[in-house]
Design a protein around this motif. Structure first.
Motif, mmCIF file in Angstrom:
data_model
loop_
_atom_site.group_PDB
_atom_site.id
_atom_site.type_symbol
_atom_site.label_atom_id
_atom_site.label_comp_id
_atom_site.label_asym_id
_atom_site.label_seq_id
_atom_site.Cartn_x
_atom_site.Cartn_y
_atom_site.Cartn_z
ATOM 1 N N UNK A 1 0.863 -1.177 0.000
ATOM 2 C CA UNK A 1 0.000 0.000 0.000
ATOM 3 C C UNK A 1 0.903 1.231 0.000
ATOM 4 N N UNK A 2 0.615 2.217 -0.845
ATOM 5 C CA UNK A 2 1.452 3.418 -0.876
ATOM 6 C C UNK A 2 1.606 4.062 0.503
ATOM 7 N N UNK A 3 0.531 4.062 1.284
ATOM 8 C CA UNK A 3 0.584 4.665 2.616
ATOM 9 C C UNK A 3 1.598 3.946 3.506
ATOM 10 N N UNK A 4 1.690 2.628 3.367
ATOM 11 C CA UNK A 4 2.658 1.871 4.163
ATOM 12 C C UNK A 4 4.086 2.239 3.788
ATOM 13 N N UNK A 5 4.335 2.400 2.504
ATOM 14 C CA UNK A 5 5.671 2.760 2.044
ATOM 15 C C UNK A 5 6.050 4.157 2.519
ATOM 16 N N UNK A 6 5.138 5.098 2.395
ATOM 17 C CA UNK A 6 5.407 6.467 2.846
ATOM 18 C C UNK A 6 5.573 6.513 4.363
#
Length: 82
Positions: A67-72
């Motif tokens: 998930x992009x949020x997890x990476x950020x």
């Protein structure tokens, strides 16, 4: 004139990308291809020298199956300067 030092937030995000890529046993070239970006761009991101657009972050996260949020968020937790 010497180049400005990379922003610590970009360095933290780049470390998060590299860490996730290595944890997924992906080569830099494989992730670049999966994300639809050049290996040169990915190197710049991982080293904190490039400021990726939102679309690039989304593509990298998709290439990593994250998930992009997890990476950020992972990059934000590493950044102690903010």
């Amino acid at each position: 004139m010497p180049a400005a030092a990379p922003d610590p937030r970009l360095q933290a995000f780049g470390f998060a990308v590299r860490d996730a890529r290595e944890h997924s046993d992906m080569s830099l070239e494989a992730l670049a291809e999966a994300a639809g970006i050049s290996a040169r761009m990915l190197i710049g991101i991982e080293h904190g020298r490039r400021n990726p657009s939102l679309l690039t972050i989304l593509a990298i996260a998709e290439g990593l199956d994250l998930a992009p949020a997890d990476l950020v968020a992972k990059g934000s937790r590493r950044d102690n300067s903010a």
